[in-house]
Design a protein around this motif. Structure first.
Motif, PDB file in Angstrom:
ATOM      1  N   LEU A  54       0.880  -1.098   0.095  1.00 49.98           N
ATOM      2  CA  LEU A  54       0.353   0.106  -0.050  1.00 49.98           C
ATOM      3  C   LEU A  54       0.499   1.194   0.038  1.00 49.98           C
ATOM      4  N   ALA A  55       1.995   1.367   0.559  1.00 51.85           N
ATOM      5  CA  ALA A  55       2.586   2.228   1.153  1.00 51.85           C
ATOM      6  C   ALA A  55       3.234   2.492  -0.477  1.00 51.85           C
ATOM      7  N   ILE A  96       0.996   6.704  -7.143  1.00 51.39           N
ATOM      8  CA  ILE A  96      -0.004   7.907  -7.220  1.00 51.39           C
ATOM      9  C   ILE A  96       0.428   9.027  -6.877  1.00 51.39           C
ATOM     10  N   ALA A  97       0.654   9.457  -5.725  1.00 46.98           N
ATOM     11  CA  ALA A  97       1.744  10.382  -5.870  1.00 46.98           C
ATOM     12  C   ALA A  97       2.656  10.902  -7.126  1.00 46.98           C
ATOM     13  N   GLY A 119       0.189   4.062  -2.877  1.00 49.69           N
ATOM     14  CA  GLY A 119       0.298   5.641  -2.448  1.00 49.69           C
ATOM     15  C   GLY A 119       2.060   6.372  -2.885  1.00 49.69           C
TER      16      GLY A 119
END
Length: 41
Positions: A10-11, A17-18, A14
């Motif tokens: 998940l990190a 995505i960032a 993320g």
């Protein structure tokens, strides 16, 4: 142990995505500046 792996995944997602959103924001900003320049000419 699985929760640690899911947290790392998940990190990573993320982070991807960032970075993608940052690139998209830059592209949109450049496009808007081009349009504004064309309008003011």
């Amino acid at each position: 142990m699985a929760s640690v792996e899911y947290s790392l995944i998940l990190a990573f997602v993320g982070l991807v995505i960032a970075v993608a959103m940052s690139g998209l924001a830059l592209a949109v900003t450049n496009r808007l500046e081009d349009m504004a320049g064309a309008i003011s000419d």
